[in-house]
Design a protein around this motif. Structure first.
Motif, PDB file in Angstrom:
ATOM      1  N   PHE A 182       0.837  -1.190   0.000  1.00 42.72           N
ATOM      2  CA  PHE A 182       0.000   0.000   0.000  1.00 42.72           C
ATOM      3  C   PHE A 182       0.880   1.251   0.000  1.00 42.72           C
ATOM      4  O   PHE A 182       1.790   1.378   0.818  1.00 42.72           O
ATOM      5  CB  PHE A 182      -0.896   0.046   1.239  1.00 42.72           C
ATOM      6  CG  PHE A 182      -1.957  -1.007   1.274  1.00 42.72           C
ATOM      7  CD1 PHE A 182      -1.821  -2.113   2.094  1.00 42.72           C
ATOM      8  CD2 PHE A 182      -3.102  -0.878   0.504  1.00 42.72           C
ATOM      9  CE1 PHE A 182      -2.811  -3.089   2.143  1.00 42.72           C
ATOM     10  CE2 PHE A 182      -4.091  -1.855   0.542  1.00 42.72           C
ATOM     11  CZ  PHE A 182      -3.934  -2.953   1.361  1.00 42.72           C
ATOM     12  N   LEU A 221      -3.661   9.847   6.710  1.00 43.76           N
ATOM     13  CA  LEU A 221      -3.037   9.155   5.596  1.00 43.76           C
ATOM     14  C   LEU A 221      -4.108   8.711   4.621  1.00 43.76           C
ATOM     15  O   LEU A 221      -5.120   8.129   5.018  1.00 43.76           O
ATOM     16  CB  LEU A 221      -2.265   7.925   6.087  1.00 43.76           C
ATOM     17  CG  LEU A 221      -0.781   8.128   6.412  1.00 43.76           C
ATOM     18  CD1 LEU A 221      -0.623   9.046   7.598  1.00 43.76           C
ATOM     19  CD2 LEU A 221      -0.096   6.794   6.640  1.00 43.76           C
ATOM     20  N   PHE A 223      -4.728   6.232   1.564  1.00 42.69           N
ATOM     21  CA  PHE A 223      -4.116   5.026   1.017  1.00 42.69           C
ATOM     22  C   PHE A 223      -4.624   4.733  -0.386  1.00 42.69           C
ATOM     23  O   PHE A 223      -5.790   4.972  -0.708  1.00 42.69           O
ATOM     24  CB  PHE A 223      -4.445   3.818   1.905  1.00 42.69           C
ATOM     25  CG  PHE A 223      -3.671   3.769   3.187  1.00 42.69           C
ATOM     26  CD1 PHE A 223      -4.086   4.495   4.291  1.00 42.69           C
ATOM     27  CD2 PHE A 223      -2.528   2.994   3.291  1.00 42.69           C
ATOM     28  CE1 PHE A 223      -3.378   4.454   5.476  1.00 42.69           C
ATOM     29  CE2 PHE A 223      -1.812   2.943   4.475  1.00 42.69           C
ATOM     30  CZ  PHE A 223      -2.231   3.669   5.571  1.00 42.69           C
ATOM     31  N   GLY A 224      -3.735   4.170  -1.195  1.00 41.90           N
ATOM     32  CA  GLY A 224      -4.162   3.601  -2.453  1.00 41.90           C
ATOM     33  C   GLY A 224      -4.802   2.247  -2.236  1.00 41.90           C
ATOM     34  O   GLY A 224      -4.853   1.740  -1.112  1.00 41.90           O
ATOM     35  N   GLU A 225      -5.269   1.654  -3.334  1.00 41.89           N
ATOM     36  CA  GLU A 225      -5.964   0.373  -3.238  1.00 41.89           C
ATOM     37  C   GLU A 225      -5.011  -0.804  -3.125  1.00 41.89           C
ATOM     38  O   GLU A 225      -5.443  -1.925  -2.895  1.00 41.89           O
ATOM     39  CB  GLU A 225      -6.892   0.191  -4.438  1.00 41.89           C
ATOM     40  CG  GLU A 225      -8.040   1.179  -4.439  1.00 41.89           C
ATOM     41  CD  GLU A 225      -9.028   0.937  -5.556  1.00 41.89           C
ATOM     42  OE1 GLU A 225      -9.992   1.716  -5.665  1.00 41.89           O
ATOM     43  OE2 GLU A 225      -8.837  -0.026  -6.323  1.00 41.89           O
TER      44      GLU A 225
END
Lengths: 110, 116
Positions: free
Chosen positions: B91, B105, B107-109
């Motif tokens: 991640f 934060l 987060f991407g996937e």
């Protein structure tokens, strides 16, 4: 060092049931505390946070209170919905990084 | 709504090969992170990056790992010679402030890496 211990899952509930996920921590100083949620197929999202003792974080019907005396930050929701099915992560930080708990998988059945 | 994007979503590689995972953080964010989650285990911090240098790294982030922000938009994680135990979901995250300063934060996937 910092560490987070959270209730192991999986947890399965019926709609409108009460949800509690326990979280305790070990840290130096006065960390900030967080709950992150990960819905299926998505990244982690911040659910709520608290930055000092006795603060209550709340969002989407979820609440958690920063208890310094018991080093806890338990997550609660009074009436869960199917859409609350997800993995919930307790986390803390007092520097550049988040330290996560192991995650608790919650499944809510209609 | 701005989001963190990661590519590839899934990569399969042979042990010993180099892998680069790419991330595009949110544009006005200043702090960048990589975390990983081995299947069934907790999300682990790898590295944080600020002002074009590593600000903190974990014990996991050994000499096989490196990060770079080559062009002011991408943030990459390179694993020089992959091992079986590098198989995990990676991640990327970014934030305006550090989490200690209540910076959220984003987060991407995730990028799932499978090392065979």
């Amino acid at each position: 060092g910092n560490s987070v211990t959270q209730m192991e899952g999986p947890v399965t509930l019926s709609e409108e049931a009460f949800l509690t996920i326990n979280c305790t921590y070990t840290a130096t100083g006065y960390p900030s505390l967080f709950w992150y949620v990960q819905y299926p197929g998505e990244g982690l999202q911040l659910l709520l946070k608290a930055t000092k003792a006795d603060d209550k974080g709340s969002n989407k019907g979820f609440e958690a209170t920063y208890r310094k005396e018991t080093t806890s930050f338990h997550l609660e929701k009074g009436s869960v919905q199917v859409s609350d099915s997800a993995v919930y992560f307790c986390a803390l930080s007092n520097d550049y990084k988040l330290s996560f708990g192991a995650g608790t998988t919650v499944t809510v059945r209609a | 709504e701005p989001e963190v994007t990661q590519t590839p979503s899934h990569q399969v590689t042979q042990m010993g090969q180099e892998v680069i995972l790419r991330c595009v953080p949110i544009s006005n964010h200043l702090y960048f992170y990589w975390y990983r989650q081995i299947l069934g285990q907790k999300v682990e911090f790898l590295v944080s990056f600020y002002n074009n240098e590593i600000s903190e790294k974990s014990e996991i982030f050994d000499d096989q790992f490196s990060v770079e922000r080559p062009d002011g938009s991408n943030f990459t994680l390179k694993i020089r010679s992959t091992k079986l135990e590098d198989s995990a979901m990676y991640f990327c995250a970014s934030s305006v402030r550090t989490p200690a300063n209540t910076g959220e934060l984003f987060f991407g996937e995730g990028s799932r890496l499978t090392v065979l």
